[in-house]
Write a protein that holds these residues in place. Sequence first.
Motif, PDB file in Angstrom:
ATOM      1  N   VAL A 180     -30.256  32.141 -20.489  1.00 11.72           N
ATOM      2  CA  VAL A 180     -29.673  31.193 -20.369  1.00 11.72           C
ATOM      3  C   VAL A 180     -30.057  29.594 -20.190  1.00 11.72           C
ATOM      4  O   VAL A 180     -31.551  30.070 -19.492  1.00 11.72           O
ATOM      5  CB  VAL A 180     -28.279  31.379 -18.599  1.00 11.72           C
ATOM      6  CG1 VAL A 180     -27.726  30.379 -18.442  1.00 11.72           C
ATOM      7  CG2 VAL A 180     -27.500  32.655 -19.207  1.00 11.72           C
ATOM      8  N   ALA A 181     -29.998  28.901 -20.809  1.00 11.55           N
ATOM      9  CA  ALA A 181     -30.719  27.627 -20.566  1.00 11.55           C
ATOM     10  C   ALA A 181     -30.797  27.297 -18.709  1.00 11.55           C
ATOM     11  O   ALA A 181     -30.187  27.779 -17.823  1.00 11.55           O
ATOM     12  CB  ALA A 181     -30.092  26.623 -21.259  1.00 11.55           C
ATOM     13  N   VAL A 182     -32.243  26.971 -18.520  1.00 11.39           N
ATOM     14  CA  VAL A 182     -32.449  26.219 -17.409  1.00 11.39           C
ATOM     15  C   VAL A 182     -32.501  24.768 -17.610  1.00 11.39           C
ATOM     16  O   VAL A 182     -32.816  24.180 -18.230  1.00 11.39           O
ATOM     17  CB  VAL A 182     -34.302  26.827 -16.812  1.00 11.39           C
ATOM     18  CG1 VAL A 182     -34.556  26.558 -15.978  1.00 11.39           C
ATOM     19  CG2 VAL A 182     -34.804  28.399 -17.704  1.00 11.39           C
ATOM     20  N   ASP A 183     -32.073  24.655 -15.528  1.00 11.90           N
ATOM     21  CA  ASP A 183     -31.663  23.231 -15.378  1.00 11.90           C
ATOM     22  C   ASP A 183     -32.978  22.566 -15.524  1.00 11.90           C
ATOM     23  O   ASP A 183     -33.826  22.553 -14.559  1.00 11.90           O
ATOM     24  CB  ASP A 183     -30.980  22.705 -14.261  1.00 11.90           C
ATOM     25  CG  ASP A 183     -30.738  21.833 -14.294  1.00 11.90           C
ATOM     26  OD1 ASP A 183     -31.199  20.674 -14.165  1.00 11.90           O
ATOM     27  OD2 ASP A 183     -29.291  21.838 -13.029  1.00 11.90           O
ATOM     28  N   PRO A 184     -32.742  21.157 -16.425  1.00 13.71           N
ATOM     29  CA  PRO A 184     -33.883  20.980 -16.312  1.00 13.71           C
ATOM     30  C   PRO A 184     -35.129  20.855 -15.047  1.00 13.71           C
ATOM     31  O   PRO A 184     -36.107  20.463 -15.358  1.00 13.71           O
ATOM     32  CB  PRO A 184     -34.074  19.676 -16.399  1.00 13.71           C
ATOM     33  CG  PRO A 184     -32.486  19.888 -17.780  1.00 13.71           C
ATOM     34  CD  PRO A 184     -32.042  20.722 -17.194  1.00 13.71           C
ATOM     35  N   GLN A 185     -33.856  19.948 -13.851  1.00 14.17           N
ATOM     36  CA  GLN A 185     -34.747  19.713 -13.189  1.00 14.17           C
ATOM     37  C   GLN A 185     -35.118  20.918 -11.983  1.00 14.17           C
ATOM     38  O   GLN A 185     -36.053  20.943 -10.947  1.00 14.17           O
ATOM     39  CB  GLN A 185     -33.442  19.363 -12.105  1.00 14.17           C
ATOM     40  CG  GLN A 185     -32.545  18.052 -12.685  1.00 14.17           C
ATOM     41  CD  GLN A 185     -33.102  16.684 -12.703  1.00 14.17           C
ATOM     42  OE1 GLN A 185     -33.827  16.893 -11.660  1.00 14.17           O
ATOM     43  NE2 GLN A 185     -33.124  15.940 -13.824  1.00 14.17           N
ATOM     44  N   VAL A 186     -35.054  22.168 -12.359  1.00 16.28           N
ATOM     45  CA  VAL A 186     -35.517  23.463 -11.797  1.00 16.28           C
ATOM     46  C   VAL A 186     -36.941  22.915 -12.555  1.00 16.28           C
ATOM     47  O   VAL A 186     -38.270  23.404 -12.604  1.00 16.28           O
ATOM     48  CB  VAL A 186     -34.800  24.569 -12.216  1.00 16.28           C
ATOM     49  CG1 VAL A 186     -35.555  25.341 -11.576  1.00 16.28           C
ATOM     50  CG2 VAL A 186     -33.503  24.542 -11.407  1.00 16.28           C
TER      51      VAL A 186
END
Length: 99
Positions: A3-9
């Motif tokens: 799953v894609a990771v949140d860019p903020q993470v």
Amino acid sequence: NEVAVDPQVIRASPEWQEFERRYPVDERALDYFACSPSAVRARVIAEFRPNHEGEADYSKPFMSFVKLCRGMAQWPNSGGHGDGANGAYAYNQGKVPDE
């Protein structure tokens, strides 16, 4: 599939902060990177070396390198789609392999 990771993470990680200080990229490039598998993200952070240092924006070469690494992950033994370290080496010498 991951799953894609949140860019903020990603933005909060020390590795990314160090990388982005050296190679600033725009939001679109970060989003594209965030949608990559973790092995691709790790490889990009470890191996991305543009031809010139000190630029204000590395988005274009960064996205090209992410794409190259994604192709190598998908087709690890397929010559034109990347041949492991040789594909990354060619990119870093300014010779992006044909797609």
